[in-house]
Design an enzyme around this catalytic site. Sequence first.
Site, PDB file in Angstrom:
ATOM      1  N   ASP A 257      22.092 -44.344 -25.612  1.00 23.77           N
ATOM      2  CA  ASP A 257      23.404 -44.230 -24.974  1.00 23.77           C
ATOM      3  C   ASP A 257      24.233 -43.243 -25.813  1.00 23.77           C
ATOM      4  O   ASP A 257      23.850 -42.848 -26.914  1.00 23.77           O
ATOM      5  CB  ASP A 257      24.080 -45.598 -24.838  1.00 23.77           C
ATOM      6  CG  ASP A 257      25.114 -45.588 -23.711  1.00 23.77           C
ATOM      7  OD1 ASP A 257      25.575 -44.489 -23.327  1.00 23.77           O
ATOM      8  OD2 ASP A 257      25.480 -46.668 -23.214  1.00 23.77           O
TER       9      ASP A 257
HETATM   10  C1  NOJ Z   1      28.154 -44.462 -21.940  1.00 18.36           C
HETATM   11  C2  NOJ Z   1      27.736 -45.519 -20.974  1.00 18.36           C
HETATM   12  O1  NOJ Z   1      27.510 -46.734 -21.638  1.00 18.36           O
HETATM   13  C3  NOJ Z   1      26.498 -45.168 -20.170  1.00 18.36           C
HETATM   14  O2  NOJ Z   1      26.322 -46.137 -19.174  1.00 18.36           O
HETATM   15  C4  NOJ Z   1      26.612 -43.811 -19.582  1.00 18.36           C
HETATM   16  O3  NOJ Z   1      25.450 -43.502 -18.850  1.00 18.36           O
HETATM   17  C5  NOJ Z   1      26.830 -42.805 -20.700  1.00 18.36           C
HETATM   18  N1  NOJ Z   1      28.048 -43.131 -21.426  1.00 18.36           N
HETATM   19  C6  NOJ Z   1      26.945 -41.401 -20.173  1.00 18.36           C
HETATM   20  O4  NOJ Z   1      28.118 -41.281 -19.450  1.00 18.36           O
END
Ligand code: NOJ
Length: 713
Positions: A257
């Site tokens: 993430d």
């Molecule tokens: C953080 C989020 O937790 C995740 O779900 C997302 O895909 C990424 N950022 C990219 O935006």
Amino acid sequence: MIDSLIQVMTIDEKVGQLVLYTPRGHDSLSGPALSPEQEQLIRQGGVGGIFNLWGAHATRAAQKIAVEQSRLKIPLLFGLDVIHGYRTIFPIPLAEAGSWDTALVERDARVAAAEAAASGVNWTFAPMVDIARDPRWGRIAEGSGEDPLLGSLMAAARVRGFQGEDPARETSIAACAKHFAAYGGAEGGRDYNTVDMSERTLREVYLPPYRAAVDAGALTVMSSFNEIGGVPSTGNHALLTGILRNEWGFRGFVVSDWTAVTEMIAHGVAGDTAEAAALAFNAGTDQDMESGAYRFFLSRLVREGKVSAARLDEGVRRILRVKYALGLFDDPCRHISGDRERSTLLSPDHIAGARDAGRKSIVLLKNGRGVLPLSKNLRSIAVIGPLADDRTDPLGPWDGLGRPEDVVTLVEGIRSALPPSTRILYAKGCALDDADRSGIAPALEAAKSADAVVLAVGESREMSGEAASRSTLDLPGIQNSLVEAVAGAGKPVVLVLMNGRPLSIAWAEAHIPAILETWFLGVQTGNAVADVLFGDYNPSGKLPVTLPRTVGQVPYYYNHKNTGRPPVDTTKYTSRYIDLPSSPLFPFGFGLSYTTFEYGDMTVSPGAIDSAGTVTVGIRVKNTGARTGEEVVQLYVRQDAGSVTRPVRELKGFLRVTLAPGESRRVEFSLPGRDLTIYDAAMRRVVEPGTFTVYIGTNSRDVTEGRFSVKKR
Ligand code: NOJ
């Protein structure tokens, strides 16, 4: 082919494939744009994928740099959060889960993929399949609720939808099951918080939807921000390599993430960025989203022997395999098409699909005195509330390229459902979240002078999604005062809730005759709600999550354990609150229809099986009302006594029946012995002999029960 490519790659080129990068520039016409330095990095083979670049023009230009100007001509991935639609925004995933309709969910994901693909996006960070038992957690909006079976079926449907039959097709994109794992188990519902749960709960409740996504062929998985029992997921070898690869056989790649790799420094398991990179990569996180740890340190770590050359090759191989599966080596711009972009985004078919998904996601919570459906012959109708004419919030969190001007508001939907002669009195009443009471009196006036009232209250879209946990489930601001005032007008009132999480609406439930839970329904909100309000569609949605009475009850979910002292509200020394009934406001699986269904006697046969056998559980369901209606008939099971305690009820299946007035049909479920598999005290997967109670019903509370037993083989 992939192996021969890997053989000729330098270490730096290999590391480049493991880097996911976000554009820093912006083009005023086409949106995000790469900076000259980023373009240079692509030329050098220093980037495997780009996140947040879209549009046929921009993605084609970037892809051309990669495949025409870099030494090895390896195509790029273009990732984006396409969560519930790309430009045509569908209901939020929590809402769609309430349709209990996997075909519908698959179809909507397919549309989202087709739109995104035309725009050059070949990879979505979806589906989000985290089980959520705590509605304070804002990201409950992005998932399918609290149940492992419903969550698994929805996860698989979304993967099938995004990837289609073949991910290389021009309308397909790669899916990413996230956030692995148990991100929804955050303490107190606080986003990014600590997860500490038993291996049993992890495996029985939280892991099944990820597994279902992997089994459905998800090409990628995202590791989660949280730790589990002391080990952050991004550096969790047991999870990313042990369970995901070795147990489940996942062959795609794992992306971290956003900055989760370097966040392991704050977690306290890595001293610096280099250590974080080694920990994450060696654990099984193949690609680094945005933190820069791999980009700046991985080559050195390989040279120092802290990361093996074999592990590096394996990470690269996984990423190249996904690019290969997407057909990018055959035709790097295959998915990208300006023409298709113009013809598919917001096409009439897609909009019709969004309306259909919207009305099927709505849950009728209450319909006292048969207030609903409203007549189309009303002389006047008051449409009141901060969300009544709002064209931004209905898009919900994570709205892709959704635009407010695409949204049909509730007022607009009602207007187009009614003859021009009907007077519509709109009054905002109050804002979603401030203390200004000046609009309440005019709203009450509007209510008093109308034949019926539709009152739209709830949350703003920023109140759910990432980093949007709430400490209360109450209606924000002074909306409760508005509800109380309008309820006093003495008119039939329909409460329309728009929200990203369960709200505590005990007062409204006691005083307002009709309530619709509509969540956030996307671009066709107004039309979808109007279809239900005026009876053009007979609601059939069922709650994918328990609605508690108050925040003090959470976490509160239907498949809880019994305890040694199950709650009895009149008995002191039992497991309950002294100041609340021991029940939710609305149970999991709940949802009414404009018709009524009667459940007949249940049959269970045979009465005993061994673990290889199958029980058939049947019941007659009759439409006893005056309209054709659809019912989602639900099957639950409880193991009466086992080597370990079992939930009081677990969903094992559901079937949809459509019945005309007076019509009845026998609904039959096949329950194979293997569906009774549990982890025993030694964490072995077993079906244990003993008796089982089986339940069929219209929700998880109102059920008919029967019994069967499993004999030793
Ligand atoms: C953080 C989020 O937790 C995740 O779900 C997302 O895909 C990424 N950022 C990219 O935006």
